[in-house]
Design an enzyme around this catalytic site. Sequence first.
Site, PDB file in Angstrom:
ATOM      1  N   HIS A 140      59.262 118.092  97.690  1.00 39.34           N
ATOM      2  CA  HIS A 140      60.424 118.646  98.397  1.00 39.34           C
ATOM      3  C   HIS A 140      60.431 118.285  99.881  1.00 39.34           C
ATOM      4  O   HIS A 140      61.423 118.527 100.570  1.00 39.34           O
ATOM      5  CB  HIS A 140      60.467 120.170  98.256  1.00 39.34           C
ATOM      6  CG  HIS A 140      60.719 120.646  96.866  1.00 39.34           C
ATOM      7  ND1 HIS A 140      61.775 120.202  96.111  1.00 39.34           N
ATOM      8  CD2 HIS A 140      60.038 121.541  96.083  1.00 39.34           C
ATOM      9  CE1 HIS A 140      61.747 120.795  94.920  1.00 39.34           C
ATOM     10  NE2 HIS A 140      60.697 121.596  94.877  1.00 39.34           N
ATOM     11  N   ASP A 188      58.730 117.359  87.252  1.00 41.12           N
ATOM     12  CA  ASP A 188      58.741 118.742  87.701  1.00 41.12           C
ATOM     13  C   ASP A 188      60.078 119.376  87.314  1.00 41.12           C
ATOM     14  O   ASP A 188      61.106 118.701  87.257  1.00 41.12           O
ATOM     15  CB  ASP A 188      58.573 118.778  89.222  1.00 41.12           C
ATOM     16  CG  ASP A 188      58.260 120.164  89.767  1.00 41.12           C
ATOM     17  OD1 ASP A 188      57.097 120.412  90.117  1.00 41.12           O
ATOM     18  OD2 ASP A 188      59.190 120.995  89.861  1.00 41.12           O
ATOM     19  N   HIS A 210      61.831 121.214  89.062  1.00 40.40           N
ATOM     20  CA  HIS A 210      62.691 121.153  90.239  1.00 40.40           C
ATOM     21  C   HIS A 210      62.862 119.706  90.689  1.00 40.40           C
ATOM     22  O   HIS A 210      61.915 118.921  90.638  1.00 40.40           O
ATOM     23  CB  HIS A 210      62.106 121.977  91.392  1.00 40.40           C
ATOM     24  CG  HIS A 210      61.873 123.406  91.052  1.00 40.40           C
ATOM     25  ND1 HIS A 210      60.645 123.882  90.626  1.00 40.40           N
ATOM     26  CD2 HIS A 210      62.723 124.467  91.059  1.00 40.40           C
ATOM     27  CE1 HIS A 210      60.743 125.188  90.391  1.00 40.40           C
ATOM     28  NE2 HIS A 210      61.992 125.563  90.644  1.00 40.40           N
ATOM     29  N   ASP A 231      55.706 123.024  85.940  1.00 39.94           N
ATOM     30  CA  ASP A 231      56.536 124.218  85.857  1.00 39.94           C
ATOM     31  C   ASP A 231      57.683 124.069  84.863  1.00 39.94           C
ATOM     32  O   ASP A 231      58.507 124.974  84.713  1.00 39.94           O
ATOM     33  CB  ASP A 231      57.070 124.615  87.238  1.00 39.94           C
ATOM     34  CG  ASP A 231      57.547 123.432  88.055  1.00 39.94           C
ATOM     35  OD1 ASP A 231      57.603 122.318  87.515  1.00 39.94           O
ATOM     36  OD2 ASP A 231      57.854 123.627  89.249  1.00 39.94           O
TER      37      ASP A 231
END
Length: 319
Positions: A134, A171, A173, A259
């Site tokens: 990120h 991931d 995200h 995740d």
Amino acid sequence: MNSIPSTFIVTDEQYPSHMTGRGHPECPGRHTSIDEALLENGLLKSDNKLTPRPATKEELSLCHPLEYVNLVEDEVKAANLWGYATLSTGDVRICPKSYSIAKLAVGGVLTGVDHVMQRIGNRVFCNVRPPGHHACKEIGMGFCLFNNVAVGARYAQKVYGVDRVLIVDWDVHHGNGTQNIFYHDPSVFYFSTHQKDIYPNTGYEDEIGKGEGKGKTLNVPIPGEKDSRLEVLKAFEEQLFPAMKSFEPQLVIISAGFDAHEDDPIGGFDLKTQDFYTLTSMVCEIADQYCDGKIVSVLEGGYNLTAIAESVVAHVRAL
């Protein structure tokens, strides 16, 4: 004559020193649970353990302006010795050791790149934290200070003359930071499967890169619902494999977030532990076909300690 392990593990007892506070999902236990599981399953041994070095400011500046690097250093210095602070650019908890550990996380990836590019081993899994995907050029966010995989890709290009790097991000995200850094760059192909319409609310199908980088970003946003695991596997088979026929990577880096597991408390996907073995095997097939098997895998998310440990074991077995 002793054989050289084909897969190495980057780890260090200093990584848990990046403290995020009670109840924070990106906790030190993520690192220790993975190391313990790898040890118990015979996948982490004295002959395949790599000790990382800290990245230098010059290396961090391959992706991040020096002004941002200095900002992180200064804000970490100002953090309360007995408590925690939040980085001014975004939602990243920091403590007095966060800057040094973040440099060690990036350096862990550079250590992995050195090993695969020098052909000491074909594959490396980097059990590093804090995560990185990120982190944008000038913004730390989403638990991430520096973009570990992005600096690793640039380092491989600068030091070893690699022309084309594939970054695979599974991931749950979207890795907005990685996309941000390479959006105009045709030499890095960024492929991401992720849950649609959750943090950081980026990574839509029409985000394909700009300028010379157009066509080198491939996002597959998937609704977080039952059978999302099948859509993730389908995306790898039907979109990633065909895209690599023309790109032909010379190095593969994985943003290995776990995740997307069905037991993760943050994500909404339903991947099972075995699915990470399958995804890894698919990426290995690409690496074997185009770049002599060279893969550097880097830990990103994953917040159920049992699920992340079991998933990494499956991942490393596939590597």
